[in-house]
Design a protein around this motif. Structure first.
Motif, PDB file in Angstrom:
ATOM      1  N   LYS A 186      54.723 -22.082  25.666  1.00 50.88           N
ATOM      2  CA  LYS A 186      53.523 -21.267  25.441  1.00 50.88           C
ATOM      3  C   LYS A 186      53.707 -20.162  24.391  1.00 50.88           C
ATOM      4  CE  LYS A 186      54.247 -18.150  29.408  1.00 50.88           C
ATOM      5  NZ  LYS A 186      53.652 -17.677  30.689  1.00 50.88           N
ATOM      6  N   LYS A 187      54.958 -19.743  24.142  1.00 48.63           N
ATOM      7  CA  LYS A 187      55.193 -18.730  23.111  1.00 48.63           C
ATOM      8  C   LYS A 187      55.139 -19.328  21.710  1.00 48.63           C
ATOM      9  CE  LYS A 187      57.924 -15.513  25.923  1.00 48.63           C
ATOM     10  NZ  LYS A 187      59.220 -14.817  26.072  1.00 48.63           N
ATOM     11  N   ILE A 188      55.220 -20.657  21.628  1.00 50.14           N
ATOM     12  CA  ILE A 188      55.171 -21.333  20.329  1.00 50.14           C
ATOM     13  C   ILE A 188      53.732 -21.591  19.909  1.00 50.14           C
ATOM     14  CG2 ILE A 188      55.809 -23.440  19.079  1.00 50.14           C
ATOM     15  CD1 ILE A 188      58.243 -23.644  20.947  1.00 50.14           C
ATOM     16  N   ALA A 189      52.918 -22.080  20.852  1.00 52.30           N
ATOM     17  CA  ALA A 189      51.509 -22.396  20.570  1.00 52.30           C
ATOM     18  C   ALA A 189      50.778 -22.556  21.902  1.00 52.30           C
ATOM     19  CB  ALA A 189      51.412 -23.683  19.746  1.00 52.30           C
ATOM     20  N   PRO A 190      49.457 -22.495  21.897  1.00 51.89           N
ATOM     21  CA  PRO A 190      48.700 -22.698  23.133  1.00 51.89           C
ATOM     22  C   PRO A 190      49.002 -24.073  23.732  1.00 51.89           C
ATOM     23  CG  PRO A 190      47.283 -21.859  21.389  1.00 51.89           C
ATOM     24  CD  PRO A 190      48.583 -22.218  20.745  1.00 51.89           C
ATOM     25  N   VAL A 191      49.278 -24.102  25.033  1.00 62.42           N
ATOM     26  CA  VAL A 191      49.621 -25.350  25.709  1.00 62.42           C
ATOM     27  C   VAL A 191      48.466 -25.786  26.621  1.00 62.42           C
ATOM     28  CG1 VAL A 191      51.244 -26.549  27.216  1.00 62.42           C
ATOM     29  CG2 VAL A 191      52.066 -24.748  25.680  1.00 62.42           C
ATOM     30  N   MET A 201      48.524 -26.290  18.545  1.00 60.65           N
ATOM     31  CA  MET A 201      48.130 -26.728  19.880  1.00 60.65           C
ATOM     32  C   MET A 201      49.153 -27.725  20.409  1.00 60.65           C
ATOM     33  SD  MET A 201      44.744 -28.802  21.281  1.00 60.65           S
ATOM     34  CE  MET A 201      43.583 -27.443  21.289  1.00 60.65           C
ATOM     35  N   ILE A 202      49.458 -27.602  21.699  1.00 60.48           N
ATOM     36  CA  ILE A 202      50.368 -28.535  22.363  1.00 60.48           C
ATOM     37  C   ILE A 202      49.622 -29.136  23.554  1.00 60.48           C
ATOM     38  CG2 ILE A 202      52.547 -28.780  23.622  1.00 60.48           C
ATOM     39  CD1 ILE A 202      53.498 -26.236  22.038  1.00 60.48           C
ATOM     40  N   VAL A 203      49.629 -30.454  23.662  1.00 62.75           N
ATOM     41  CA  VAL A 203      48.948 -31.143  24.760  1.00 62.75           C
ATOM     42  C   VAL A 203      49.997 -31.913  25.549  1.00 62.75           C
ATOM     43  CG1 VAL A 203      47.132 -32.758  25.412  1.00 62.75           C
ATOM     44  CG2 VAL A 203      46.877 -31.392  23.335  1.00 62.75           C
ATOM     45  N   LYS A 247      43.335 -20.599  32.233  1.00 65.00           N
ATOM     46  CA  LYS A 247      42.633 -20.494  30.954  1.00 65.00           C
ATOM     47  C   LYS A 247      43.629 -20.300  29.814  1.00 65.00           C
ATOM     48  CE  LYS A 247      38.372 -18.530  32.872  1.00 65.00           C
ATOM     49  NZ  LYS A 247      37.434 -17.374  32.844  1.00 65.00           N
ATOM     50  N   VAL A 248      43.319 -20.922  28.684  1.00 64.09           N
ATOM     51  CA  VAL A 248      44.188 -20.790  27.506  1.00 64.09           C
ATOM     52  C   VAL A 248      43.321 -20.704  26.255  1.00 64.09           C
ATOM     53  CG1 VAL A 248      44.435 -23.309  27.328  1.00 64.09           C
ATOM     54  CG2 VAL A 248      46.108 -21.831  26.219  1.00 64.09           C
ATOM     55  N   LYS A 249      43.684 -19.787  25.353  1.00 65.24           N
ATOM     56  CA  LYS A 249      42.952 -19.615  24.100  1.00 65.24           C
ATOM     57  C   LYS A 249      43.518 -20.586  23.068  1.00 65.24           C
ATOM     58  CE  LYS A 249      41.816 -15.430  22.891  1.00 65.24           C
ATOM     59  NZ  LYS A 249      41.892 -14.034  22.351  1.00 65.24           N
ATOM     60  N   VAL A 250      42.655 -21.417  22.513  1.00 65.36           N
ATOM     61  CA  VAL A 250      43.090 -22.445  21.567  1.00 65.36           C
ATOM     62  C   VAL A 250      42.322 -22.312  20.256  1.00 65.36           C
ATOM     63  CG1 VAL A 250      43.655 -24.052  23.426  1.00 65.36           C
ATOM     64  CG2 VAL A 250      41.387 -24.134  22.369  1.00 65.36           C
ATOM     65  N   PRO A 251      42.832 -22.897  19.179  1.00 70.26           N
ATOM     66  CA  PRO A 251      42.098 -22.861  17.901  1.00 70.26           C
ATOM     67  C   PRO A 251      40.766 -23.592  18.020  1.00 70.26           C
ATOM     68  CG  PRO A 251      44.373 -23.566  17.583  1.00 70.26           C
ATOM     69  CD  PRO A 251      44.126 -23.581  19.051  1.00 70.26           C
ATOM     70  N   LEU A 252      39.789 -23.109  17.283  1.00 69.31           N
ATOM     71  CA  LEU A 252      38.487 -23.761  17.283  1.00 69.31           C
ATOM     72  C   LEU A 252      38.619 -25.180  16.733  1.00 69.31           C
ATOM     73  CD1 LEU A 252      35.464 -23.262  17.867  1.00 69.31           C
ATOM     74  CD2 LEU A 252      35.201 -22.577  15.481  1.00 69.31           C
ATOM     75  N   HIS A 253      39.429 -25.305  15.682  1.00 69.17           N
ATOM     76  CA  HIS A 253      39.680 -26.618  15.086  1.00 69.17           C
ATOM     77  C   HIS A 253      41.184 -26.789  14.899  1.00 69.17           C
ATOM     78  CE1 HIS A 253      35.409 -27.109  14.349  1.00 69.17           C
ATOM     79  NE2 HIS A 253      35.381 -25.932  13.743  1.00 69.17           N
ATOM     80  N   PRO A 254      41.900 -27.283  15.915  1.00 69.28           N
ATOM     81  CA  PRO A 254      43.357 -27.440  15.805  1.00 69.28           C
ATOM     82  C   PRO A 254      43.747 -28.368  14.650  1.00 69.28           C
ATOM     83  CG  PRO A 254      42.499 -28.611  17.722  1.00 69.28           C
ATOM     84  CD  PRO A 254      41.393 -27.760  17.208  1.00 69.28           C
ATOM     85  N   LYS A 255      44.739 -27.944  13.896  1.00 69.27           N
ATOM     86  CA  LYS A 255      45.159 -28.690  12.701  1.00 69.27           C
ATOM     87  C   LYS A 255      46.512 -29.383  12.870  1.00 69.27           C
ATOM     88  CE  LYS A 255      41.705 -26.944  10.253  1.00 69.27           C
ATOM     89  NZ  LYS A 255      40.544 -27.782   9.845  1.00 69.27           N
ATOM     90  N   ARG A 256      47.359 -28.818  13.741  1.00 65.71           N
ATOM     91  CA  ARG A 256      48.704 -29.358  13.914  1.00 65.71           C
ATOM     92  C   ARG A 256      48.988 -29.478  15.409  1.00 65.71           C
ATOM     93  NH1 ARG A 256      51.808 -29.417   9.556  1.00 65.71           N
ATOM     94  NH2 ARG A 256      53.734 -29.242  10.756  1.00 65.71           N
ATOM     95  N   LEU A 274      59.162 -25.941  17.764  1.00 69.57           N
ATOM     96  CA  LEU A 274      58.992 -24.739  16.939  1.00 69.57           C
ATOM     97  C   LEU A 274      59.024 -25.074  15.450  1.00 69.57           C
ATOM     98  CD1 LEU A 274      58.763 -21.642  16.813  1.00 69.57           C
ATOM     99  CD2 LEU A 274      61.272 -21.547  16.872  1.00 69.57           C
ATOM    100  N   LYS A 275      59.899 -25.986  15.060  1.00 67.43           N
ATOM    101  CA  LYS A 275      60.027 -26.360  13.653  1.00 67.43           C
ATOM    102  C   LYS A 275      58.755 -26.989  13.088  1.00 67.43           C
ATOM    103  CE  LYS A 275      65.043 -27.178  13.773  1.00 67.43           C
ATOM    104  NZ  LYS A 275      66.103 -28.206  13.641  1.00 67.43           N
TER     105      LYS A 275
END
Length: 323
Positions: free
Chosen positions: A128-133, A115-117, A49-58, A109-110
């Motif tokens: 995973k420390k940068i964004a939800p994967v 969100m990362i897919v 399980k991973v917590k992600v933004p409701l509406h990913p923007k980037r 990171l830059k």
């Protein structure tokens, strides 16, 4: 006495104002808290399980750039192989930073993604420390319509996915119908014709299922060709399988679609030449009938919705040259 009465009235009004403002503050705070709790959601992925933004923007992607783009997801970075796709628009390519062959943490990171897919399991630990994967194993998304639905859930774009599927069914059905007419006229009936998908990598021969890219979805879901029984098992299982030249007859089909990739310093040129001169390869019915189609890797590797739609005609044109 009159002054005292006026004073009490002023104090009462002031007190009411304070209580009103406090109430507003509490309401605003409560609303802010609620917004915060509903700004994320939990997805079940192959890595847990991973917590992600409701509406990913980037969004940063590896392998699934076309799928994310097809639903209107905003991609800020992708690997070079993804961005080499001829099915992405100039605007989509321009908006995304080329991360090179792999998603290096420093480069990702830059971009400040939310969100990362990826199809690479190692990216989960590294990023995973940068964004939800969101880890999606290659070949696990199902057919083209199932893939669109899956990404609609991942990106919280279910309506866009439903709209895309409806459009895909209508347009691809029409496209496939037009191309099927051309094939039938040339004596090729997709529903009665089997196809095999072969791939040479680092000098090794592989058989691929329909969900492993390489035009598989355009051939089956799009044009309606069938996989032989032996290949259906691969398609339902791992999605691909290394095979020996000696076992090729087991994986024979009416038409063979052959692609190759060059990885690192290893070239497949000699391996392909050896295969074509092998007596077992030459003995295959499709080879004897000149029903072997070699398509460009840079156009057949991709399996996103836009790619599949365009591959339908590309494949038809190639087959008619051989018919």
């Amino acid at each position: 006495m009159k002054k005292m009465h006026t004073y009490l009235k002023v104090m009462t009004v002031a007190l009411l104002a304070v209580l009103f403002l406090a109430g507003c503050g509490q309401s605003s705070s409560s609303k802010s808290s609620n917004d915060k709790t509903t700004s994320t959601r939990v997805l079940k992925t192959a890595a847990g399980k991973v917590k992600v933004p409701l509406h990913p923007k980037r969004i940063v992607t590896n392998v699934y750039t076309g799928d994310v783009a097809s639903l209107g997801g905003h991609i800020v970075g992708a690997t070079s192989l993804d961005l080499a796709s001829p099915y992405l628009t100039k605007a989509q390519k321009k908006a995304a930073t080329n991360l090179g062959l792999t998603m290096k943490p420093e480069a990702v990171l830059k971009l400040k993604p939310d969100m990362i897919v990826t199809s690479n399991e190692a990216d989960v630990k590294a990023l995973k420390k940068i964004a939800p994967v969101v880890y999606i194993p290659y070949g696990s998304t199902g057919n083209i319509e199932q893939t669109a639905t899956k990404f609609g859930q991942i990106l919280n774009r279910k309506k866009q996915a439903a709209d895309w599927n409806a459009k895909f069914k209508a347009e691809t059905k029409q496209q496939a119908k037009q191309q099927a007419k051309r094939l039938t006229k040339a004596g090729i009936t997709p529903s009665k014709t089997t196809i095999g998908i072969y791939d040479m990598q680092n000098g090794k021969l592989f058989v691929d299922g329909a969900k492993w890219g390489r035009g598989g979805q355009a051939l089956t879901t799009g044009l309606g060709f069938k996989l032989p029984a032996a290949m259906q098992k691969i398609d339902a299982g791992p999605g691909f399988q290394q095979v020996s030249t000696e076992s090729l007859k087991k994986y024979s089909a009416d038409w063979l679609f052959f692609g190759s990739t060059t990885t690192g310093k290893s070239s497949n040129t000699q391996a392909i030449s050896d295969l074509k001169s092998n007596p077992i390869w030459k003995s295959l019915p499709a080879v004897k009938a000149n029903h072997v189609v070699q398509l460009p890797f840079n156009k057949m590797y991709y399996f996103d919705p836009t790619a599949v739609y365009q591959q339908v005609k590309l494949i038809t044109d190639a087959m008619l040259k051989k018919a």
